[in-house]
Design an enzyme around this catalytic site. Structure first.
Site, PDB file in Angstrom:
ATOM      1  N   SER A 160      -6.974   7.089   5.079  1.00  0.00           N
ATOM      2  CA  SER A 160      -5.935   7.586   4.184  1.00  0.00           C
ATOM      3  C   SER A 160      -6.254   7.278   2.721  1.00  0.00           C
ATOM      4  O   SER A 160      -5.370   6.998   1.925  1.00  0.00           O
ATOM      5  CB  SER A 160      -4.581   6.988   4.577  1.00  0.00           C
ATOM      6  N   SER A 169       4.422   4.478  -4.367  1.00  0.00           N
ATOM      7  CA  SER A 169       3.094   4.564  -3.753  1.00  0.00           C
ATOM      8  C   SER A 169       2.468   5.930  -4.016  1.00  0.00           C
ATOM      9  O   SER A 169       2.352   6.354  -5.159  1.00  0.00           O
ATOM     10  CB  SER A 169       3.174   4.253  -2.259  1.00  0.00           C
ATOM     11  N   HIS A 170       2.106   6.653  -2.954  1.00  0.00           N
ATOM     12  CA  HIS A 170       1.450   7.960  -3.101  1.00  0.00           C
ATOM     13  C   HIS A 170       2.424   9.091  -2.784  1.00  0.00           C
ATOM     14  O   HIS A 170       2.011  10.207  -2.486  1.00  0.00           O
ATOM     15  CB  HIS A 170       0.226   8.032  -2.190  1.00  0.00           C
ATOM     16  N   LYS A 181      -5.889  -2.625  -1.198  1.00  0.00           N
ATOM     17  CA  LYS A 181      -6.887  -1.597  -1.467  1.00  0.00           C
ATOM     18  C   LYS A 181      -6.894  -1.338  -2.972  1.00  0.00           C
ATOM     19  O   LYS A 181      -5.908  -1.614  -3.656  1.00  0.00           O
ATOM     20  CB  LYS A 181      -6.614  -0.328  -0.671  1.00  0.00           C
ATOM     21  N   ASP A 185      -3.835   2.258  -5.805  1.00  0.00           N
ATOM     22  CA  ASP A 185      -4.629   1.612  -4.760  1.00  0.00           C
ATOM     23  C   ASP A 185      -5.433   2.595  -3.908  1.00  0.00           C
ATOM     24  O   ASP A 185      -6.290   2.178  -3.130  1.00  0.00           O
ATOM     25  CB  ASP A 185      -3.771   0.700  -3.879  1.00  0.00           C
ATOM     26  N   ARG A 186      -5.179   3.900  -4.037  1.00  0.00           N
ATOM     27  CA  ARG A 186      -5.939   4.892  -3.276  1.00  0.00           C
ATOM     28  C   ARG A 186      -6.827   5.704  -4.208  1.00  0.00           C
ATOM     29  O   ARG A 186      -6.567   5.813  -5.405  1.00  0.00           O
ATOM     30  CB  ARG A 186      -4.992   5.833  -2.519  1.00  0.00           C
ATOM     31  N   ASP A 220      -3.899   7.481  -6.802  1.00  0.00           N
ATOM     32  CA  ASP A 220      -2.502   7.717  -6.434  1.00  0.00           C
ATOM     33  C   ASP A 220      -1.544   7.039  -7.411  1.00  0.00           C
ATOM     34  O   ASP A 220      -1.963   6.447  -8.417  1.00  0.00           O
ATOM     35  CB  ASP A 220      -2.246   7.292  -4.994  1.00  0.00           C
ATOM     36  N   ASP A 259       0.338   4.302  -7.442  1.00  0.00           N
ATOM     37  CA  ASP A 259       0.289   2.875  -7.762  1.00  0.00           C
ATOM     38  C   ASP A 259      -1.135   2.335  -7.868  1.00  0.00           C
ATOM     39  O   ASP A 259      -1.337   1.129  -7.998  1.00  0.00           O
ATOM     40  CB  ASP A 259       1.104   2.056  -6.759  1.00  0.00           C
TER      41      ASP A 259
END
Length: 492
Positions: free
Chosen positions: A308, A48-49, A319, A222-223, A218, A220
């Site tokens: 976030s 993830s992040h 997201k 999604d952010r 990020d 993966d």
């Protein structure tokens, strides 16, 4: 284990795996492909992040047939099954070439035939975006005679190939406008979290004034974080509000209409102001994208976001960082204004929610829990309601104090203990959430949200405007005294 999981779905013939080329696929793209091919689900291996690599984080995430994260009912069953495992079988001789697009068929005892299909990691996702945005208008914005200059930082995460193929090759932005686009298992030794701290290189580059628009993604994909010229920072809570206020700039919503808006509870009330002005339904959910997915599946939600750095819509059930950036670029193309001017016009029209988040990281777990217990005891005292707190020249009166509880309007499920909230009579909020009580200790998150509509004050520094509320929050919680932590990380 697989047989037991399969039986939960009542499916005995899973004989096909679809994998992104070279094992690379962003989380939004996985959601897209699950929905496109009508898969029963998907497995995402991701940090993830968080920092990745041999000494970093690594997670296994299961998404269901809607393309969204598995709800607790499913993950709880998987956990229960995992506790009774006696053995599991592997196929060490099964060699799959992840670099070659196409189908490879194998004879496996359990599944005959067993097909592994390697697909272009980007194409299905890019095809979806072409149906959402006006690519001709975006190409004009990024490569036409009066084009803007953009700087996109993939932070050595998975989104690099998507930025290169979609933004550079298809929409015509120069190749050097995208940086750190080669995915790395340890993210180049960096922390791939798109915020002002970990994307400092992008922030500093934007401050030079060469670029009109900047964004970071990020690990993966999604952010996202959005920046304007000279490093003008768009708070994620404001970002989703601006997209909501300008939602007709995106052709997808012209076709589908807008069913509703939603934000996670700690996210500022900026989106609420848009929903009220545009007479749209607004949902306040616990943190976690699965709550948005339930609303989307029920046809109640079109656009949502979290503080976030997560923003998305009902085009998938995750997201989506690149979607959010193209949404912003669509608004720039429509309005022909800078990021800063769009943001300031928004505050003039809707008022501004000043917002900040402080993370107190690696706090001793016992001390963190004791602090939260103390705060809950303080808040539950009947004398706390109506109490006034003063700091500097500001006085706030407590109107409501609770531990946020959410009843899902779709299935009636109740989620309790989602964060301690102190809400004042002027609508200002102080929120505490505790997370990550693992070996590295706990993280205490403090959120402050305060609305201001005075045109003379809306351009002030959030840290200055919110200083009185931060002081009050620390006094009420006794956070520093009970944890010994005085220096938080200021995330937004």
């Amino acid at each position: 284990f697989m047989k037991q999981c399969i039986s939960e779905y009542n499916l005995q013939n899973i004989g096909r795996l679809v994998i992104g080329q070279n094992g690379i696929m962003s989380t939004p793209a996985v959601s897209c492909v699950i929905r496109k091919i009508k898969a029963i689900g998907g497995i995402i291996l991701t940090a993830s992040h968080n920092p990745g690599g041999p000494n970093g984080d690594f997670g296994i995430k299961f998404n269901i047939s809607s393309g969204g994260p598995a709800p607790e009912g499913i993950t709880d069953k998987i956990f229960q099954i995992s506790k009774s495992l006696q053995e599991y079988h592997i196929c060490p001789e099964l060699k799959v070439d992840l670099s070659i697009i196409g189908k490879q068929t194998f004879e496996v005892d359990t599944f005959k035939p067993f097909t592994v299909e390697i697909v272009d990691s980007v194409e299905s996702y890019a095809e979806m975006l072409r149906g959402i945005f006006d690519f001709a208008a975006l190409k004009e914005l990024l490569s036409g005679p009066n084009h803007i200059n953009v700087r996109l930082d993939a932070m050595h995460g998975v989104v690099g190939p998507y930025v290169k193929k979609i933004v550079c090759e298809e929409l015509g932005s120069p190749a050097n406008s995208a940086v750190n686009c080669v995915p790395s298992e340890d993210f180049g030794g960096h922390h791939p979290d798109p915020n002002l701290i970990y994307a400092a290189d992008l922030v500093n580059t934007m401050k030079g004034g060469e670029y009109d628009f900047g964004a970071a993604f990020d690990g993966d994909g999604d952010r996202n974080m959005v920046l304007g010229k000279h490093g003008f920072f768009v708070n994620p809570s404001d970002s989703v509000a601006v997209i909501g206020a300008n939602i007709t700039s995106i052709p997808y919503f012209q076709k589908t209409g807008v069913k509703g808006l939603a934000r996670s509870m700690p996210t500022s009330g900026a989106l609420d102001n848009v929903a009220k002005a545009l007479k749209m339904p607004l949902y306040e959910t616990p943190t976690g994208w699965k709550f948005f997915g339930n609303l989307m599946d029920a046809g109640k939600l079109s656009l949502c976001g979290e503080e976030s750095f997560g923003t998305g819509s009902d085009h998938i059930r995750e997201k989506d960082g690149l979607w959010a950036v193209l949404a912003w670029l669509s608004i720039l193309a429509t309005r022909k204004q800078s990021v800063e001017d769009i943001m300031k016009d928004h505050w003039q029209k809707f008022g501004r929610n000043f917002f900040t988040r402080y993370d107190y990281e690696e706090v001793d777990s016992d001390a963190a829990n004791k602090m939260i217990d103390h705060l809950q005891t303080t808040m539950s005292d009947k004398a706390f309601l109506g109490q006034k707190f003063s700091s500097e020249d500001k006085t706030y009166q407590v109107e409501k104090a609770d531990n946020f509880e959410y009843t899902d309007p779709v299935d009636g499920s109740v989620s309790k203990g989602q964060g301690l909230r102190i809400i004042f009579s002027d609508g200002s909020r102080i929120i505490f959430r505790l997370s990550g009580t693992g070996s590295a200790g706990a993280t205490i998150r403090l959120y402050i949200d305060s609305y201001e509509k005075d045109p003379q004050k809306i351009y002030q520094d959030p840290q200055v405007m919110l200083a009185p509320l931060v002081d009050i929050a620390l006094r009420i919680s006794q956070l520093q005294e009970k944890t010994g932590r005085t220096a938080p990380t200021v995330i937004t």
